[in-house]
Design a protein around this motif. Sequence first.
Motif, mmCIF file in Angstrom:
data_model
loop_
_atom_site.group_PDB
_atom_site.id
_atom_site.type_symbol
_atom_site.label_atom_id
_atom_site.label_comp_id
_atom_site.label_asym_id
_atom_site.label_seq_id
_atom_site.Cartn_x
_atom_site.Cartn_y
_atom_site.Cartn_z
ATOM 1 N N LYS A 32 0.837 -1.197 0.000
ATOM 2 C CA LYS A 32 0.000 0.000 0.000
ATOM 3 C C LYS A 32 0.876 1.252 0.000
ATOM 4 O O LYS A 32 1.979 1.261 0.537
ATOM 5 C CB LYS A 32 -0.908 0.007 1.228
ATOM 6 C CG LYS A 32 -2.041 -1.015 1.154
ATOM 7 C CD LYS A 32 -2.918 -0.914 2.381
ATOM 8 C CE LYS A 32 -4.140 -1.812 2.273
ATOM 9 N NZ LYS A 32 -5.071 -1.412 1.194
ATOM 10 N N GLY A 33 0.371 2.306 -0.625
ATOM 11 C CA GLY A 33 1.056 3.593 -0.631
ATOM 12 C C GLY A 33 2.116 3.746 -1.696
ATOM 13 O O GLY A 33 2.751 4.805 -1.778
ATOM 14 N N GLU A 34 2.321 2.721 -2.530
ATOM 15 C CA GLU A 34 3.357 2.795 -3.571
ATOM 16 C C GLU A 34 2.719 3.184 -4.908
ATOM 17 O O GLU A 34 2.639 2.401 -5.850
ATOM 18 C CB GLU A 34 4.089 1.455 -3.684
ATOM 19 C CG GLU A 34 4.835 1.034 -2.439
ATOM 20 C CD GLU A 34 6.011 1.955 -2.119
ATOM 21 O OE1 GLU A 34 6.273 2.894 -2.902
ATOM 22 O OE2 GLU A 34 6.666 1.734 -1.079
ATOM 23 N N GLU A 35 2.259 4.436 -4.982
ATOM 24 C CA GLU A 35 1.507 4.881 -6.152
ATOM 25 C C GLU A 35 2.369 4.949 -7.415
ATOM 26 O O GLU A 35 1.890 4.674 -8.515
ATOM 27 C CB GLU A 35 0.847 6.236 -5.876
ATOM 28 C CG GLU A 35 -0.232 6.173 -4.800
ATOM 29 C CD GLU A 35 -1.312 5.146 -5.115
ATOM 30 O OE1 GLU A 35 -1.747 5.076 -6.285
ATOM 31 O OE2 GLU A 35 -1.717 4.414 -4.195
ATOM 32 N N ALA A 36 3.645 5.327 -7.264
ATOM 33 C CA ALA A 36 4.519 5.406 -8.446
ATOM 34 C C ALA A 36 4.731 4.023 -9.048
ATOM 35 O O ALA A 36 4.705 3.848 -10.276
ATOM 36 C CB ALA A 36 5.859 6.047 -8.075
ATOM 37 N N LEU A 37 4.945 3.031 -8.203
ATOM 38 C CA LEU A 37 5.126 1.664 -8.696
ATOM 39 C C LEU A 37 3.833 1.138 -9.302
ATOM 40 O O LEU A 37 3.847 0.484 -10.360
ATOM 41 C CB LEU A 37 5.586 0.751 -7.556
ATOM 42 C CG LEU A 37 5.815 -0.724 -7.923
ATOM 43 C CD1 LEU A 37 6.833 -0.853 -9.050
ATOM 44 C CD2 LEU A 37 6.267 -1.518 -6.701
ATOM 45 N N LYS A 38 2.719 1.427 -8.669
ATOM 46 C CA LYS A 38 1.422 0.996 -9.199
ATOM 47 C C LYS A 38 1.183 1.598 -10.584
ATOM 48 O O LYS A 38 0.718 0.905 -11.509
ATOM 49 C CB LYS A 38 0.304 1.406 -8.240
ATOM 50 C CG LYS A 38 -1.075 0.893 -8.628
ATOM 51 C CD LYS A 38 -2.079 1.234 -7.536
ATOM 52 C CE LYS A 38 -3.458 0.695 -7.856
ATOM 53 N NZ LYS A 38 -4.419 0.958 -6.747
ATOM 54 N N THR A 39 1.506 2.865 -10.749
ATOM 55 C CA THR A 39 1.353 3.514 -12.053
ATOM 56 C C THR A 39 2.253 2.866 -13.097
ATOM 57 O O THR A 39 1.830 2.625 -14.243
ATOM 58 C CB THR A 39 1.675 5.013 -11.942
ATOM 59 O OG1 THR A 39 0.729 5.635 -11.071
ATOM 60 C CG2 THR A 39 1.614 5.693 -13.301
ATOM 61 N N ALA A 40 3.495 2.563 -12.714
ATOM 62 C CA ALA A 40 4.428 1.925 -13.650
ATOM 63 C C ALA A 40 3.916 0.556 -14.088
ATOM 64 O O ALA A 40 4.011 0.197 -15.275
ATOM 65 C CB ALA A 40 5.803 1.787 -13.003
ATOM 66 N N ILE A 41 3.353 -0.202 -13.154
ATOM 67 C CA ILE A 41 2.803 -1.520 -13.492
ATOM 68 C C ILE A 41 1.600 -1.369 -14.417
ATOM 69 O O ILE A 41 1.505 -2.032 -15.463
ATOM 70 C CB ILE A 41 2.396 -2.280 -12.212
ATOM 71 C CG1 ILE A 41 3.622 -2.599 -11.353
ATOM 72 C CG2 ILE A 41 1.651 -3.566 -12.563
ATOM 73 C CD1 ILE A 41 3.284 -3.106 -9.966
ATOM 74 N N ASN A 42 0.666 -0.493 -14.031
ATOM 75 C CA ASN A 42 -0.537 -0.311 -14.844
ATOM 76 C C ASN A 42 -0.207 0.192 -16.249
ATOM 77 O O ASN A 42 -0.812 -0.239 -17.233
ATOM 78 C CB ASN A 42 -1.488 0.662 -14.154
ATOM 79 C CG ASN A 42 -2.145 0.064 -12.926
ATOM 80 O OD1 ASN A 42 -2.102 -1.147 -12.718
ATOM 81 N ND2 ASN A 42 -2.742 0.906 -12.101
ATOM 82 N N ASP A 43 0.752 1.096 -16.346
ATOM 83 C CA ASP A 43 1.150 1.606 -17.663
ATOM 84 C C ASP A 43 1.764 0.492 -18.513
ATOM 85 O O ASP A 43 1.534 0.425 -19.733
ATOM 86 C CB ASP A 43 2.157 2.754 -17.512
ATOM 87 C CG ASP A 43 1.517 4.035 -17.009
ATOM 88 O OD1 ASP A 43 0.272 4.098 -16.961
ATOM 89 O OD2 ASP A 43 2.268 4.970 -16.657
ATOM 90 N N THR A 44 2.541 -0.375 -17.885
ATOM 91 C CA THR A 44 3.157 -1.479 -18.625
ATOM 92 C C THR A 44 2.100 -2.443 -19.141
ATOM 93 O O THR A 44 2.154 -2.878 -20.304
ATOM 94 C CB THR A 44 4.156 -2.240 -17.731
ATOM 95 O OG1 THR A 44 5.181 -1.345 -17.307
ATOM 96 C CG2 THR A 44 4.786 -3.398 -18.482
#
Length: 267
Positions: free
Chosen positions: A226-238
């Motif tokens: 939780k709280g790792e929005e930058a990593l979540k965005t990188a995963i979703n973008d990939t």
Amino acid sequence: MSLHRNLKSSIAALALLGAGLGFAAPANADAVVDIQAAGKLNVGVFADFPPFSSASSDMSLKGYDMDVAQAIADALKVELVPVAVTGQNRIPYLNDRRVDLLMSVGYSDERAEVIDYAAAYAPYYIAVIGPAAADVTEPADLAGKSIAVNKGTLEDTSLTEAAPEGTDIKRFDNYNSVIQAFISGQTDLMVVGNDVGASVLAKQDEMKPEQKFQLLSSPSHIALNKGEEALKTAINDTIAKMIEDGSLNASSQTWLKVDLNPENLKD
């Protein structure tokens, strides 16, 4: 040394790697910053979960999950480091930051209290499989047919709920028996998850089995802290890029033996 012994050694080495990746990072750390500073992305995977991840002839892990994990590592410009996990230890490994993310995680409200989920990336569903010549497209068509299923599983429950009167459900103790009953002609159809079904679709050229219809769909997600929005965005973008450029469909064709249906990525 036999392939079996090499496989056991490879899995053991991955497990040891997972156990020694370090202590928990500070709560305010940014995972992307840490990952890029370390130059590696530690990804928790099941080491024996074909066709999503399993050891190949050169003892490296291959499969649908590995293709996606590699794409995420490439997007972050770091090395991919697979870490063997089990169903019991993988959430603690993630929370302790021994891994940066987990592959093949089904959504549940209980899990969502302690981890976060990125976009669904892998279809997981239970399907009725039969010969190409069989005219079966919906539950009503199961009447009068014999169907093999693994006793006491979610497949069994789903089939029992959907099957109309007159369906001959034959229950077996394991998936190997289910598959053997189907390919030997003891049953007309079988019901399995798409992970098990992929191996049958790949090997039975003469019968030409195919997925007739789905009984239940529960797509797999990538889990992160939780709280790792930058990593979540990188995963979703990939994942979005892989869908757009067709590489996720290519991986599905290679490993799951079917075209990727975006509808199967919806909870």
